[in-house]
Write a protein that holds these residues in place. Structure first.
Motif, PDB file in Angstrom:
ATOM      1  N   ILE A 115      44.547  51.602  43.623  1.00 28.19           N
ATOM      2  CA  ILE A 115      44.386  49.896  43.089  1.00 28.19           C
ATOM      3  C   ILE A 115      45.538  48.978  43.458  1.00 28.19           C
ATOM      4  O   ILE A 115      45.005  48.361  43.855  1.00 28.19           O
ATOM      5  N   LEU A 116      46.682  49.456  42.929  1.00 30.26           N
ATOM      6  CA  LEU A 116      47.816  48.909  43.375  1.00 30.26           C
ATOM      7  C   LEU A 116      47.728  48.144  45.166  1.00 30.26           C
ATOM      8  O   LEU A 116      48.253  47.338  45.857  1.00 30.26           O
ATOM      9  N   VAL A 118      45.384  45.927  45.459  1.00 30.55           N
ATOM     10  CA  VAL A 118      46.054  44.058  45.147  1.00 30.55           C
ATOM     11  C   VAL A 118      46.812  43.586  45.593  1.00 30.55           C
ATOM     12  O   VAL A 118      46.701  42.689  46.284  1.00 30.55           O
ATOM     13  N   MET A 119      47.808  44.837  45.982  1.00 26.91           N
ATOM     14  CA  MET A 119      49.468  44.098  46.545  1.00 26.91           C
ATOM     15  C   MET A 119      50.102  44.798  48.082  1.00 26.91           C
ATOM     16  O   MET A 119      50.233  46.317  48.296  1.00 26.91           O
ATOM     17  N   ILE A 170      45.599  54.861  40.787  1.00 27.63           N
ATOM     18  CA  ILE A 170      46.830  54.508  40.537  1.00 27.63           C
ATOM     19  C   ILE A 170      46.803  53.741  41.940  1.00 27.63           C
ATOM     20  O   ILE A 170      47.409  52.283  41.877  1.00 27.63           O
ATOM     21  N   ALA A 171      47.478  54.136  42.505  1.00 27.91           N
ATOM     22  CA  ALA A 171      48.218  54.000  43.614  1.00 27.91           C
ATOM     23  C   ALA A 171      47.505  53.376  44.628  1.00 27.91           C
ATOM     24  O   ALA A 171      47.593  52.201  45.470  1.00 27.91           O
ATOM     25  N   LEU A 191      52.407  46.503  49.014  1.00 29.61           N
ATOM     26  CA  LEU A 191      53.393  48.151  48.130  1.00 29.61           C
ATOM     27  C   LEU A 191      52.762  49.527  49.374  1.00 29.61           C
ATOM     28  O   LEU A 191      54.068  50.552  48.460  1.00 29.61           O
ATOM     29  N   ILE A 207      54.890  52.921  48.085  1.00 27.89           N
ATOM     30  CA  ILE A 207      54.141  54.489  47.810  1.00 27.89           C
ATOM     31  C   ILE A 207      54.222  55.252  48.769  1.00 27.89           C
ATOM     32  O   ILE A 207      54.455  56.079  48.550  1.00 27.89           O
TER      33      ILE A 207
END
Length: 50
Positions: free
Chosen positions: A17-18, A21-22, A14-15, A25, A29
């Protein structure tokens, strides 16, 4: 059929992918991860597998 997931690889996925995308972050994170590991180490929850 049984599906067993560990929380560590799931959080990493999940981290990742985030971050893709951004990218901004990444700092948050990494900081949250380090804070979480530090707190768990100080509290003595080293038996908890993340």
């Amino acid at each position: 059929m049984s599906l067993n997931l560990s929380i560590g690889p799931l959080v990493a996925l999940i981290a990742g992918i985030l971050i893709l995308v951004m990218p901004r972050l990444l700092n948050y994170i990494v900081a949250l991860y380090l804070i979480l590991i530090g707190v768990l180490g100080l509290v003595g929850m080293h038996n908890l597998r993340i």
